[in-house]
Design a protein around this motif. Structure first.
Motif, PDB file in Angstrom:
ATOM      1  N   LYS A  65     -36.887   4.888 -43.075  1.00  0.00           N
ATOM      2  CA  LYS A  65     -38.171   4.125 -42.859  1.00  0.00           C
ATOM      3  C   LYS A  65     -38.262   3.414 -41.510  1.00  0.00           C
ATOM      4  N   PHE A  66     -37.795   4.043 -40.286  1.00  0.00           N
ATOM      5  CA  PHE A  66     -37.808   3.335 -39.121  1.00  0.00           C
ATOM      6  C   PHE A  66     -39.329   3.464 -38.466  1.00  0.00           C
ATOM      7  N   PHE A  67     -40.182   4.435 -38.967  1.00  0.00           N
ATOM      8  CA  PHE A  67     -41.324   4.407 -38.380  1.00  0.00           C
ATOM      9  C   PHE A  67     -42.321   3.563 -38.948  1.00  0.00           C
ATOM     10  N   HIS A  68     -42.211   3.005 -40.325  1.00  0.00           N
ATOM     11  CA  HIS A  68     -43.287   2.010 -41.013  1.00  0.00           C
ATOM     12  C   HIS A  68     -43.493   1.105 -40.207  1.00  0.00           C
ATOM     13  N   ARG A  69     -43.034   0.360 -39.380  1.00  0.00           N
ATOM     14  CA  ARG A  69     -43.521  -0.714 -38.381  1.00  0.00           C
ATOM     15  C   ARG A  69     -44.255  -0.184 -37.354  1.00  0.00           C
ATOM     16  N   PHE A  70     -44.430   1.029 -37.055  1.00  0.00           N
ATOM     17  CA  PHE A  70     -45.221   1.580 -36.183  1.00  0.00           C
ATOM     18  C   PHE A  70     -46.623   2.278 -36.668  1.00  0.00           C
ATOM     19  N   LEU A  71     -46.873   2.197 -37.992  1.00  0.00           N
ATOM     20  CA  LEU A  71     -47.928   2.592 -38.628  1.00  0.00           C
ATOM     21  C   LEU A  71     -49.290   1.724 -38.315  1.00  0.00           C
ATOM     22  N   CYS A  72     -50.395   2.346 -38.402  1.00  0.00           N
ATOM     23  CA  CYS A  72     -51.363   1.487 -38.111  1.00  0.00           C
ATOM     24  C   CYS A  72     -52.544   2.220 -38.706  1.00  0.00           C
ATOM     25  N   GLY A  73     -53.674   1.310 -39.113  1.00  0.00           N
ATOM     26  CA  GLY A  73     -54.582   2.129 -40.147  1.00  0.00           C
ATOM     27  C   GLY A  73     -54.854   1.341 -41.350  1.00  0.00           C
ATOM     28  N   SER A  74     -56.106   0.975 -41.644  1.00  0.00           N
ATOM     29  CA  SER A  74     -56.465   0.343 -42.853  1.00  0.00           C
ATOM     30  C   SER A  74     -56.679   1.166 -44.162  1.00  0.00           C
ATOM     31  N   VAL A  75     -56.855   2.390 -43.982  1.00  0.00           N
ATOM     32  CA  VAL A  75     -56.981   3.329 -45.219  1.00  0.00           C
ATOM     33  C   VAL A  75     -55.781   4.381 -45.157  1.00  0.00           C
ATOM     34  N   ILE A  76     -55.414   4.760 -44.166  1.00  0.00           N
ATOM     35  CA  ILE A  76     -54.752   6.135 -43.946  1.00  0.00           C
ATOM     36  C   ILE A  76     -53.843   5.615 -42.954  1.00  0.00           C
ATOM     37  N   ASP A  77     -52.512   5.544 -42.960  1.00  0.00           N
ATOM     38  CA  ASP A  77     -51.699   4.932 -42.034  1.00  0.00           C
ATOM     39  C   ASP A  77     -51.332   6.215 -41.131  1.00  0.00           C
ATOM     40  N   MET A  78     -50.979   5.903 -39.859  1.00  0.00           N
ATOM     41  CA  MET A  78     -51.127   6.905 -38.901  1.00  0.00           C
ATOM     42  C   MET A  78     -50.026   6.395 -37.638  1.00  0.00           C
ATOM     43  N   LEU A  79     -49.126   7.184 -37.081  1.00  0.00           N
ATOM     44  CA  LEU A  79     -48.256   7.128 -36.080  1.00  0.00           C
ATOM     45  C   LEU A  79     -49.111   7.399 -34.809  1.00  0.00           C
ATOM     46  N   ARG A  80     -49.204   6.399 -33.753  1.00  0.00           N
ATOM     47  CA  ARG A  80     -49.933   6.870 -32.282  1.00  0.00           C
ATOM     48  C   ARG A  80     -49.091   7.694 -31.698  1.00  0.00           C
ATOM     49  N   ILE A  81     -49.399   8.335 -30.740  1.00  0.00           N
ATOM     50  CA  ILE A  81     -48.765   9.345 -29.998  1.00  0.00           C
ATOM     51  C   ILE A  81     -47.977   8.440 -28.908  1.00  0.00           C
ATOM     52  N   THR A  82     -48.703   7.459 -28.659  1.00  0.00           N
ATOM     53  CA  THR A  82     -48.160   6.482 -27.457  1.00  0.00           C
ATOM     54  C   THR A  82     -46.741   5.924 -28.139  1.00  0.00           C
TER      55      THR A  82
END
Length: 141
Positions: A65-82
């Motif tokens: 679950k390393f990526f959970h802290r990088f997720l953003c979005g209010s409805v659908i979580d999203m990982l940014r390319i940056t």
């Protein structure tokens, strides 16, 4: 500096042979894939060995679950390319420099995943057995 090219996947473009795909939307963002889907990033690789290294490295990061802290979005979580590029530069690529340790880690991760899938299969068999026992006890006379 980023050693591999990272792009957003497009259905119109041809799928490269030496690449892994990283899911970028939903709770499973960061999950590595062997085949592309509409919501993923492409990491281009040089050879099959590099594909395996990236796949298992991202698989272990996703499972923890390393990526959970990088997720953003209010409805659908999203990982940014940056954020993905930043993770590649800071976390993933430095570990590839120590090739022998990385190979040992990947072999251990493969073993753990194989054991996990075997135990999951056994749990499913036990659940079917429980169902059959209850069914025969209560419904079959």
């Amino acid at each position: 500096m980023l050693k591999n090219k990272v792009r957003t996947y497009s259905v119109q473009q041809e799928t490269p042979k030496m690449a892994i795909f990283i899911l970028n939307r939903g709770k499973n963002a960061g999950k590595p894939l062997r085949q592309p889907c509409p919501n993923c990033f492409i990491i281009y690789c040089k050879d099959e060995n590099e594909v395996e290294n990236y796949y298992w490295t991202f698989f272990s990061l996703w499972k923890s679950k390393f990526f959970h802290r990088f997720l953003c979005g209010s409805v659908i979580d999203m990982l940014r390319i940056t954020d993905l590029k930043k993770i590649l530069i800071e976390k993933v690529q430095p570990n590839f420099e120590n090739f022998e340790k990385n190979q040992i880690l990947i072999e251990r991760l493969k073993t753990v995943e194989k054991l996990n899938s075997e135990y999951s299969r056994r749990v499913q068999v036990l659940e079917k057995l429980r169902y059959q026992l209850i069914y025969h006890f209560y419904f079959v006379k």
